[in-house]
Write a protein that holds these residues in place. Structure first.
Motif, PDB file in Angstrom:
ATOM      1  N   PHE A 177       0.839  -1.178   0.000  1.00 33.30           N
ATOM      2  CA  PHE A 177       0.000   0.000   0.000  1.00 33.30           C
ATOM      3  C   PHE A 177       0.883   1.240   0.000  1.00 33.30           C
ATOM      4  O   PHE A 177       1.822   1.334   0.783  1.00 33.30           O
ATOM      5  CB  PHE A 177      -0.907   0.016   1.230  1.00 33.30           C
ATOM      6  CG  PHE A 177      -1.907  -1.084   1.246  1.00 33.30           C
ATOM      7  CD1 PHE A 177      -3.032  -1.011   0.447  1.00 33.30           C
ATOM      8  CD2 PHE A 177      -1.726  -2.190   2.049  1.00 33.30           C
ATOM      9  CE1 PHE A 177      -3.968  -2.031   0.451  1.00 33.30           C
ATOM     10  CE2 PHE A 177      -2.644  -3.212   2.061  1.00 33.30           C
ATOM     11  CZ  PHE A 177      -3.767  -3.140   1.261  1.00 33.30           C
ATOM     12  N   PRO A 178       0.571   2.189  -0.859  1.00 34.64           N
ATOM     13  CA  PRO A 178       1.381   3.419  -0.875  1.00 34.64           C
ATOM     14  C   PRO A 178       1.012   4.312   0.308  1.00 34.64           C
ATOM     15  O   PRO A 178      -0.155   4.645   0.500  1.00 34.64           O
ATOM     16  CB  PRO A 178       0.987   4.073  -2.194  1.00 34.64           C
ATOM     17  CG  PRO A 178      -0.396   3.575  -2.472  1.00 34.64           C
ATOM     18  CD  PRO A 178      -0.458   2.198  -1.887  1.00 34.64           C
ATOM     19  N   GLU A 179       1.995   4.640   1.100  1.00 37.60           N
ATOM     20  CA  GLU A 179       1.752   5.533   2.230  1.00 37.60           C
ATOM     21  C   GLU A 179       2.026   6.978   1.809  1.00 37.60           C
ATOM     22  O   GLU A 179       2.819   7.235   0.927  1.00 37.60           O
ATOM     23  CB  GLU A 179       2.659   5.196   3.415  1.00 37.60           C
ATOM     24  CG  GLU A 179       2.317   3.912   4.108  1.00 37.60           C
ATOM     25  CD  GLU A 179       3.203   2.770   3.663  1.00 37.60           C
ATOM     26  OE1 GLU A 179       4.147   3.019   2.892  1.00 37.60           O
ATOM     27  OE2 GLU A 179       2.941   1.645   4.066  1.00 37.60           O
ATOM     28  N   LEU A 180       1.360   7.880   2.463  1.00 43.00           N
ATOM     29  CA  LEU A 180       1.599   9.301   2.272  1.00 43.00           C
ATOM     30  C   LEU A 180       2.600   9.738   3.331  1.00 43.00           C
ATOM     31  O   LEU A 180       2.435   9.442   4.514  1.00 43.00           O
ATOM     32  CB  LEU A 180       0.290  10.085   2.432  1.00 43.00           C
ATOM     33  CG  LEU A 180       0.384  11.597   2.354  1.00 43.00           C
ATOM     34  CD1 LEU A 180       0.805  12.028   0.950  1.00 43.00           C
ATOM     35  CD2 LEU A 180      -0.944  12.219   2.720  1.00 43.00           C
ATOM     36  N   VAL A 181       3.655  10.429   2.901  1.00 42.23           N
ATOM     37  CA  VAL A 181       4.685  10.881   3.833  1.00 42.23           C
ATOM     38  C   VAL A 181       4.630  12.407   3.901  1.00 42.23           C
ATOM     39  O   VAL A 181       4.800  13.089   2.900  1.00 42.23           O
ATOM     40  CB  VAL A 181       6.089  10.426   3.380  1.00 42.23           C
ATOM     41  CG1 VAL A 181       7.134  10.908   4.366  1.00 42.23           C
ATOM     42  CG2 VAL A 181       6.138   8.927   3.204  1.00 42.23           C
ATOM     43  N   ILE A 182       4.356  12.925   5.107  1.00 45.23           N
ATOM     44  CA  ILE A 182       4.345  14.366   5.336  1.00 45.23           C
ATOM     45  C   ILE A 182       5.263  14.654   6.506  1.00 45.23           C
ATOM     46  O   ILE A 182       4.991  14.223   7.630  1.00 45.23           O
ATOM     47  CB  ILE A 182       2.918  14.881   5.632  1.00 45.23           C
ATOM     48  CG1 ILE A 182       2.000  14.618   4.451  1.00 45.23           C
ATOM     49  CG2 ILE A 182       2.948  16.368   5.959  1.00 45.23           C
ATOM     50  CD1 ILE A 182       0.563  15.027   4.677  1.00 45.23           C
ATOM     51  N   GLY A 183       6.345  15.343   6.243  1.00 49.46           N
ATOM     52  CA  GLY A 183       7.289  15.699   7.290  1.00 49.46           C
ATOM     53  C   GLY A 183       7.917  14.493   7.969  1.00 49.46           C
ATOM     54  O   GLY A 183       8.178  14.529   9.159  1.00 49.46           O
ATOM     55  N   GLY A 184       8.112  13.425   7.230  1.00 52.50           N
ATOM     56  CA  GLY A 184       8.711  12.224   7.793  1.00 52.50           C
ATOM     57  C   GLY A 184       7.741  11.330   8.530  1.00 52.50           C
ATOM     58  O   GLY A 184       8.131  10.311   9.087  1.00 52.50           O
ATOM     59  N   VAL A 185       6.452  11.691   8.549  1.00 52.10           N
ATOM     60  CA  VAL A 185       5.432  10.884   9.215  1.00 52.10           C
ATOM     61  C   VAL A 185       4.672  10.099   8.157  1.00 52.10           C
ATOM     62  O   VAL A 185       4.177  10.673   7.184  1.00 52.10           O
ATOM     63  CB  VAL A 185       4.456  11.770  10.025  1.00 52.10           C
ATOM     64  CG1 VAL A 185       3.373  10.939  10.668  1.00 52.10           C
ATOM     65  CG2 VAL A 185       5.210  12.585  11.048  1.00 52.10           C
ATOM     66  N   LEU A 186       4.585   8.783   8.343  1.00 50.79           N
ATOM     67  CA  LEU A 186       3.853   7.939   7.399  1.00 50.79           C
ATOM     68  C   LEU A 186       2.377   7.906   7.781  1.00 50.79           C
ATOM     69  O   LEU A 186       2.026   7.669   8.931  1.00 50.79           O
ATOM     70  CB  LEU A 186       4.408   6.514   7.426  1.00 50.79           C
ATOM     71  CG  LEU A 186       5.826   6.323   6.931  1.00 50.79           C
ATOM     72  CD1 LEU A 186       6.265   4.888   7.165  1.00 50.79           C
ATOM     73  CD2 LEU A 186       5.925   6.661   5.461  1.00 50.79           C
ATOM     74  N   PHE A 187       1.527   8.144   6.801  1.00 49.32           N
ATOM     75  CA  PHE A 187       0.091   8.053   7.010  1.00 49.32           C
ATOM     76  C   PHE A 187      -0.433   6.847   6.246  1.00 49.32           C
ATOM     77  O   PHE A 187      -0.101   6.640   5.083  1.00 49.32           O
ATOM     78  CB  PHE A 187      -0.624   9.318   6.513  1.00 49.32           C
ATOM     79  CG  PHE A 187      -0.357  10.515   7.373  1.00 49.32           C
ATOM     80  CD1 PHE A 187      -1.096  10.730   8.513  1.00 49.32           C
ATOM     81  CD2 PHE A 187       0.635  11.420   7.049  1.00 49.32           C
ATOM     82  CE1 PHE A 187      -0.855  11.828   9.315  1.00 49.32           C
ATOM     83  CE2 PHE A 187       0.887  12.519   7.835  1.00 49.32           C
ATOM     84  CZ  PHE A 187       0.138  12.722   8.979  1.00 49.32           C
ATOM     85  N   ALA A 188      -1.256   6.061   6.888  1.00 55.31           N
ATOM     86  CA  ALA A 188      -1.831   4.871   6.273  1.00 55.31           C
ATOM     87  C   ALA A 188      -2.758   5.274   5.129  1.00 55.31           C
ATOM     88  O   ALA A 188      -3.319   6.374   5.118  1.00 55.31           O
ATOM     89  CB  ALA A 188      -2.601   4.070   7.308  1.00 55.31           C
ATOM     90  N   PRO A 189      -2.955   4.375   4.168  1.00 53.72           N
ATOM     91  CA  PRO A 189      -3.874   4.678   3.065  1.00 53.72           C
ATOM     92  C   PRO A 189      -5.295   4.997   3.532  1.00 53.72           C
ATOM     93  O   PRO A 189      -5.996   5.771   2.895  1.00 53.72           O
ATOM     94  CB  PRO A 189      -3.855   3.401   2.227  1.00 53.72           C
ATOM     95  CG  PRO A 189      -2.558   2.767   2.524  1.00 53.72           C
ATOM     96  CD  PRO A 189      -2.257   3.106   3.953  1.00 53.72           C
ATOM     97  N   PHE A 190      -5.706   4.417   4.673  1.00 52.26           N
ATOM     98  CA  PHE A 190      -7.040   4.702   5.197  1.00 52.26           C
ATOM     99  C   PHE A 190      -7.229   6.184   5.474  1.00 52.26           C
ATOM    100  O   PHE A 190      -8.305   6.739   5.231  1.00 52.26           O
ATOM    101  CB  PHE A 190      -7.296   3.890   6.475  1.00 52.26           C
ATOM    102  CG  PHE A 190      -8.646   4.138   7.070  1.00 52.26           C
ATOM    103  CD1 PHE A 190      -9.775   3.584   6.502  1.00 52.26           C
ATOM    104  CD2 PHE A 190      -8.795   4.940   8.182  1.00 52.26           C
ATOM    105  CE1 PHE A 190     -11.033   3.821   7.038  1.00 52.26           C
ATOM    106  CE2 PHE A 190     -10.027   5.183   8.730  1.00 52.26           C
ATOM    107  CZ  PHE A 190     -11.161   4.620   8.160  1.00 52.26           C
TER     108      PHE A 190
END
Length: 67
Positions: free
Chosen positions: A5-18
């Motif tokens: 699953f591609p995660e979103l990375v904002i400021g080094g924080v990984l966000f789950a696809p959900f």
């Protein structure tokens, strides 16, 4: 075979696809609200807020299935 699953990375924080799907669902609901108001969506149901929540859950489920 595992699905990645591609995660979103904002400021080094990984966000789950959900989280991404949840934000997209919120944007879709915000865009649809004026249209729902125009067609009288709230008058079709005894509890309009529950019907709108159900629509949001349906959109979220469809996004998760399609992507």
């Amino acid at each position: 075979m595992a699905h990645t699953f591609p995660e979103l990375v904002i400021g080094g924080v990984l966000f789950a696809p959900f989280v991404i799907y949840l934000v997209v669902t919120l944007v879709i609901i915000i865009v649809l609200r004026p249209l729902l108001l125009l067609v009288g969506f709230a008058k079709m149901f005894s509890h309009a807020s529950i019907a709108e929540l159900s629509l949001g859950v349906t959109i979220l489920g469809l996004l998760m299935l399609l992507f």
